[in-house]
Design an enzyme around this catalytic site. Structure first.
Site, PDB file in Angstrom:
ATOM      1  CB  THR A 361      -0.799  -0.072   1.314  1.00  0.00           C
ATOM      2  OG1 THR A 361      -1.552  -1.259   1.276  1.00  0.00           O
ATOM      3  CG2 THR A 361      -1.686   1.120   1.558  1.00  0.00           C
ATOM      4  CG  ASP A 403      -8.190  -5.956   3.134  1.00  0.00           C
ATOM      5  OD1 ASP A 403      -7.307  -6.806   3.359  1.00  0.00           O
ATOM      6  OD2 ASP A 403      -7.929  -4.764   2.894  1.00  0.00           O
ATOM      7  N   GLY A 454      -1.057  -3.056   6.010  1.00  0.00           N
ATOM      8  CA  GLY A 454      -2.200  -3.879   6.408  1.00  0.00           C
ATOM      9  C   GLY A 454      -2.653  -3.533   7.810  1.00  0.00           C
TER      10      GLY A 454
HETATM   11  O1  DON Z   1      -6.924  -1.693   3.281  1.00  0.00           O
HETATM   12  C1  DON Z   1      -6.120  -2.317   3.971  1.00  0.00           C
HETATM   13  O2  DON Z   1      -6.031  -2.203   5.164  1.00  0.00           O
HETATM   14  C2  DON Z   1      -5.139  -3.271   3.302  1.00  0.00           C
HETATM   15  N1  DON Z   1      -5.694  -3.806   2.058  1.00  0.00           N
HETATM   16  C3  DON Z   1      -3.845  -2.561   3.078  1.00  0.00           C
HETATM   17  C4  DON Z   1      -2.817  -3.521   2.495  1.00  0.00           C
HETATM   18  C5  DON Z   1      -1.449  -3.127   2.860  1.00  0.00           C
HETATM   19  O3  DON Z   1      -1.207  -2.155   3.520  1.00  0.00           O
HETATM   20  C6  DON Z   1      -0.352  -4.025   2.371  1.00  0.00           C
HETATM   21  N2  DON Z   1       0.934  -3.358   2.628  1.00  0.00           N
HETATM   22  N3  DON Z   1       1.865  -3.364   3.093  1.00  0.00           N
END
Ligand code: DON
Length: 550
Positions: A361, A403, A454
């Site tokens: 992300t 998710d 995440g």
């Molecule tokens: O929306 C969320 O919380 C996750 N899909 C974010 C994924 C994420 O941060 C992966 N990265 N390091």
């Protein structure tokens, strides 16, 4: 006065006389530079964020995206705060048991690694929505740097080349992805130029007409791929997608006002609830990285994550999320009484009450010279999302529906959550942990922060806030300090490798289980101190991070 001090004085006075300059902080220098150039041309913070986000979709394909979604929080100098939810949505055919096999067992590959895991992308409409209200420069101007970077290419840094090489085995499974991100199947190397012509064409179409993504040629390319390969997203799903304007969540912490992400993210809830819990403890006296500071932060996060599991999901499908209660200082006081200063609590998947006894992300922060701020986190979920380029369109699909809770009713000690609020129903948006945040003091923005990671995201953002507010660190030190995370289940504190050994030993003695990770998150922070804005990009594992000054 001797000559040198005199020169220094002149320098200080002349610097002091300069107007404040805007800042863009993102994970890639070229993308931040695209945003800073927009600021130089008189663009707003939102203009800069939009240009940076489109550029990241080219130079940081692991997470920068057209085929994903995210959240954009903005605050103007006049104090108007707005939040745009452009989170991906489940297609019309979704249902809570869609990731179970015929025999009822969980199919992890379907949940995280199939076209069924793709959410209807929100990024293009979200960026457009932000620009509609707060943009100053022409839309097409904002896509120009991205188009240029995609069409003429850019020279890969060590990090970028290493990231692509690491994913080569996954790219091999899908010919268009392999073609875009390798040299005929051989890894690209640092110094090679990455040219993405299909992506450049898509961006050019979007510069002329953003709706192309949802109802034009780009939409047709997505649907053709879905239809040919058994994917569920239809033309109607794309046409029906809308970004949603929401009220940001608000909280206070030690006299500062906080603006943060509301559901369908849990980022704001986890962050504000944790800060409320921590407010009455003297963290400053405990010291950064001390056993007590880590213990208290972990216990606060544990509780906030349990509430997340019990209550949080897409508000369109969960009318009774008790946010006012969860974010109240009174509830924080109640919960605080359940934290023992000397002992770890235990997390139990069967209950949510307390006895008194995890690059992919990406986040960008912008502050323009007037003090308007944007805090934007967006994602493809995993690194390079589904690792599938839409053939002919040159961008990657997300695997965001991973998710959603995996198995209805199954909440277990490994951290799998099966609670009702976050099950996949048609058009529902999966619960996120993304946590773009803006802090305000005396009516002016003093901090902009956010991170990938995440479920560890709120903990990383919490760390940046505590490091600034409680420990008085500057932006650089606030980003560099060792981080920790706790998410209720699994019941353990994740610690970065550089958390002092003495702190770990003390935490273990309190009954905590520790899990060491090399690095957590990738925070991009802007801090205003003494009237000056300073930016710090996270270099823990990403040394090309970019701070660009207007
Ligand atoms: O929306 C969320 O919380 C996750 N899909 C974010 C994924 C994420 O941060 C992966 N990265 N390091």
């Amino acid at each position: 006065m001797s000559f040198r001090p005199f020169l220094a004085l002149v320098l200080v006075l002349s610097l002091g006389a300069q107007p404040p300059r805007g800042l863009v902080v993102s994970q890639e220098r070229l993308a931040s530079e695209a945003g800073a150039q927009v600021l130089r041309e008189g663009g707003s913070a939102v203009d800069a964020a939009v240009a940076t986000a489109f550029a990241l979709a080219v130079v940081h394909p692991a997470a920068g995206n057209l085929g994903g979604g995210g959240f954009l929080l903005s605050r103007t100098t006049r104090g108007q705060a707005s939040f745009i939810d452009f989170r991906e949505a489940a297609p019309a055919s979704a249902h809570p048991r869609m990731w179970l096999k015929a025999d009822g067992t969980y199919d992890k590959a379907k949940h995280h690694d199939s076209l069924a895991s793709v959410g209807v992308p929100g990024t293009v409409s979200g960026l457009r929505e932000a620009w509609k209200r707060e943009g100053r420069l022409p839309w097409a101007r904002l896509l120009k740097p991205a188009i240029h970077l995609a069409r003429t290419g850019f020279v890969l840094t060590d990090n970028q080349a290493a990231g692509l090489a690491e994913q080569l085995p996954a790219f091999i499974r899908h010919a268009p992805t392999l073609a875009q991100f390798s040299r005929k199947g051989e890894p690209l190397r640092a110094g090679d130029r990455l040219v993405q012509l299909d992506l450049a064409r898509t961006l050019r179409r979007l510069a002329k007409d953003w709706t192309d993504f949802y109802r034009g040629r780009t939409a047709a390319l997505i649907v053709r791929d879905m239809t040919a390969n058994g994917g569920p997203i239809t033309a109607a799903d794309l046409r029906g997608y809308r970004p949603v304007r929401r009220e940001p969540l608000r909280g206070t912490y030690r006299g500062l006002e906080l603006l943060a992400a509301p559901p369908p993210s849990s980022g704001g809830q986890v962050l504000i609830e944790s800060l409320n819990l921590l407010e009455s403890f003297d963290l400053k006296a405990a010291g950064p990285g001390s056993p007590m500071a880590v213990h208290l932060a972990a216990e606060a996060l544990r509780r906030a994550f349990a509430d997340r599991a019990q209550f949080l999901g897409d508000p369109a499908f969960n009318s009774g999320i008790p946010l006012a209660h969860l974010l109240s200082k009174a509830y924080a006081a109640e919960l605080r009484a359940t934290i023992r200063p000397d002992r770890a609590s235990t997390s139990d998947p069967s209950r949510f009450t307390w006895e008194p006894d995890r690059p992919h992300t990406t986040h960008l922060s912008v502050l323009d010279r007037e003090g308007n701020a944007v805090s934007l986190t967006y994602t493809l979920e995993e690194s390079y999302g589904l690792k599938r380029i839409v053939p002919g369109a040159g961008f990657l699909l997300n695997n965001e529906l991973g998710d959603f809770n995996a198995v209805p009713g199954l909440t277990d000690a490994t951290g799998r959550i099966g609670t009702p609020p976050n099950l996949a129903w048609p058009a529902q948006r999966p619960l996120s942990s993304m946590c773009p945040v803006v802090l305000v003091k005396d009516g002016a923005v003093v901090m902009v922060s956010g991170s990938p990671g995440g479920r560890t995201i709120p903990a990383t953002v919490l760390a940046t806030v505590l490091n600034v507010v409680d420990f008085g660190l500057d932006a650089r030190a606030a980003v560099d300090a060792p981080r920790i995370h706790h998410q209720w289940l699994p019941d353990r504190i994740q610690v970065e490798a550089d958390l002092p050994a003495a702190t770990r030993a003390a935490l273990k003695a309190m009954g905590h289980t520790l899990k060491e990770v090399p690095k957590q998150g990738c925070a991009q922070v802007i801090l205003v101190r003494n009237g000056h804005a300073e930016g710090a990009a996270d270099t823990k594992r990403w040394s090309d991070s970019g701070v660009a000054v207007e």
